[in-house]
Design a protein around this motif. Sequence first.
Motif, PDB file in Angstrom:
ATOM      1  N   TRP A  23       0.868  -1.178   0.000  1.00 18.36           N
ATOM      2  CA  TRP A  23       0.000   0.000   0.000  1.00 18.36           C
ATOM      3  C   TRP A  23       0.904   1.227   0.000  1.00 18.36           C
ATOM      4  N   ASN A  24       0.618   2.188  -0.870  1.00 19.70           N
ATOM      5  CA  ASN A  24       1.438   3.396  -0.982  1.00 19.70           C
ATOM      6  C   ASN A  24       0.649   4.619  -0.513  1.00 19.70           C
ATOM      7  N   VAL A  25       1.350   5.522   0.156  1.00 17.38           N
ATOM      8  CA  VAL A  25       0.701   6.710   0.709  1.00 17.38           C
ATOM      9  C   VAL A  25       0.148   7.594  -0.404  1.00 17.38           C
ATOM     10  N   ASP A  26      -1.031   8.117  -0.154  1.00 24.72           N
ATOM     11  CA  ASP A  26      -1.647   9.119  -1.023  1.00 24.72           C
ATOM     12  C   ASP A  26      -1.311  10.466  -0.393  1.00 24.72           C
ATOM     13  N   ARG A  27      -0.309  11.139  -0.935  1.00 23.37           N
ATOM     14  CA  ARG A  27       0.211  12.362  -0.311  1.00 23.37           C
ATOM     15  C   ARG A  27      -0.829  13.482  -0.261  1.00 23.37           C
ATOM     16  N   ALA A  28      -1.770  13.477  -1.196  1.00 19.73           N
ATOM     17  CA  ALA A  28      -2.782  14.530  -1.215  1.00 19.73           C
ATOM     18  C   ALA A  28      -3.752  14.413  -0.035  1.00 19.73           C
ATOM     19  N   HIS A  29      -3.796  13.232   0.589  1.00 25.33           N
ATOM     20  CA  HIS A  29      -4.724  12.998   1.698  1.00 25.33           C
ATOM     21  C   HIS A  29      -3.992  12.508   2.943  1.00 25.33           C
ATOM     22  N   SER A  30      -2.751  12.921   3.101  1.00 28.67           N
ATOM     23  CA  SER A  30      -1.932  12.468   4.230  1.00 28.67           C
ATOM     24  C   SER A  30      -1.094  13.629   4.755  1.00 28.67           C
ATOM     25  N   LYS A  31      -0.733  13.545   6.024  1.00 30.54           N
ATOM     26  CA  LYS A  31       0.045  14.621   6.644  1.00 30.54           C
ATOM     27  C   LYS A  31       0.936  14.044   7.738  1.00 30.54           C
ATOM     28  N   LEU A  32       2.162  14.563   7.836  1.00 31.73           N
ATOM     29  CA  LEU A  32       3.128  14.169   8.858  1.00 31.73           C
ATOM     30  C   LEU A  32       3.461  15.416   9.669  1.00 31.73           C
ATOM     31  N   THR A  33       2.965  15.466  10.923  1.00 32.66           N
ATOM     32  CA  THR A  33       3.088  16.683  11.722  1.00 32.66           C
ATOM     33  C   THR A  33       3.767  16.429  13.068  1.00 32.66           C
ATOM     34  N   PHE A  34       4.172  17.530  13.697  1.00 33.36           N
ATOM     35  CA  PHE A  34       4.759  17.477  15.035  1.00 33.36           C
ATOM     36  C   PHE A  34       4.376  18.737  15.788  1.00 33.36           C
ATOM     37  N   THR A  35       4.445  18.660  17.124  1.00 33.19           N
ATOM     38  CA  THR A  35       4.159  19.818  17.973  1.00 33.19           C
ATOM     39  C   THR A  35       5.210  19.901  19.063  1.00 33.19           C
ATOM     40  N   ALA A  36       5.794  21.094  19.233  1.00 25.38           N
ATOM     41  CA  ALA A  36       6.740  21.359  20.314  1.00 25.38           C
ATOM     42  C   ALA A  36       6.181  22.509  21.146  1.00 25.38           C
ATOM     43  N   THR A  37       6.492  22.514  22.431  1.00 27.49           N
ATOM     44  CA  THR A  37       6.069  23.610  23.297  1.00 27.49           C
ATOM     45  C   THR A  37       7.207  24.616  23.417  1.00 27.49           C
ATOM     46  N   HIS A  38       6.880  25.894  23.222  1.00 31.75           N
ATOM     47  CA  HIS A  38       7.858  26.970  23.277  1.00 31.75           C
ATOM     48  C   HIS A  38       7.673  27.743  24.577  1.00 31.75           C
ATOM     49  N   LEU A  39       8.774  27.934  25.319  1.00 26.88           N
ATOM     50  CA  LEU A  39       8.798  28.693  26.572  1.00 26.88           C
ATOM     51  C   LEU A  39       7.751  28.199  27.590  1.00 26.88           C
ATOM     52  N   LEU A  40       7.433  26.918  27.533  1.00 29.53           N
ATOM     53  CA  LEU A  40       6.524  26.235  28.462  1.00 29.53           C
ATOM     54  C   LEU A  40       5.073  26.698  28.367  1.00 29.53           C
ATOM     55  N   VAL A  41       4.761  27.613  27.437  1.00 33.54           N
ATOM     56  CA  VAL A  41       3.408  28.175  27.428  1.00 33.54           C
ATOM     57  C   VAL A  41       2.691  28.124  26.084  1.00 33.54           C
TER      58      VAL A  41
END
Length: 191
Positions: A23-41
């Motif tokens: 199975w191959n990824v459909d890039r138009a309907h897929s997302k690779l994300t991340f979240t970092a916290t800045h200055l603890l707030v």
Amino acid sequence: MKKLFIIAAAALLNTAAFAQTTWNVDRAHSKLTFTATHLLVSDVDGEFKDFSASIVAAKPDFSDAKFSLTANTASVNTGVDQRDGHLKSADFFDVATYPTLTFTTTGVTKTSENKYKLNGNLTIHGVTKPVSFDLWYRGTIASPMGGKPDAGFQITGTIKRADFNLGAKFGNAMISDEIAVKANGEFGQAK
């Protein structure tokens, strides 16, 4: 009798090998994300815009799935050019030296209906570490465009910057060591 057993075993192995589906990824309907916290707030979200991924599985519930992902680190995007440039520098991803990050599955364990623990090796910044993510298999449907079916997945979890030597000069009070990771993927069965 022994010869018959060996022939039957070989036939079963051949059948299992052919039963594996890519199975191959459909890039138009897929997302690779991340979240970092800045200055603890404040949380800052980002994504990798350029990535490829595939799955190989023989079971219809994907309980034997082997995921493979490669992302171009220079495609990191947080919506702020200056921050993106800093993330691409030697302080963080060092894209000139380490142009990709990769993930490969080492095992999948079912935890409940359509939910799994996805274990694998993640390589970032030249460092490979074992990681574990939560995997939600969202189902498989017939493609609305005709042809082969599509399957949906969501992967969530956290990694530690320190494990991959990312931004070692910046303490947890400035940028959280724990980075939340989320991937939504739609995969089409290979033709």
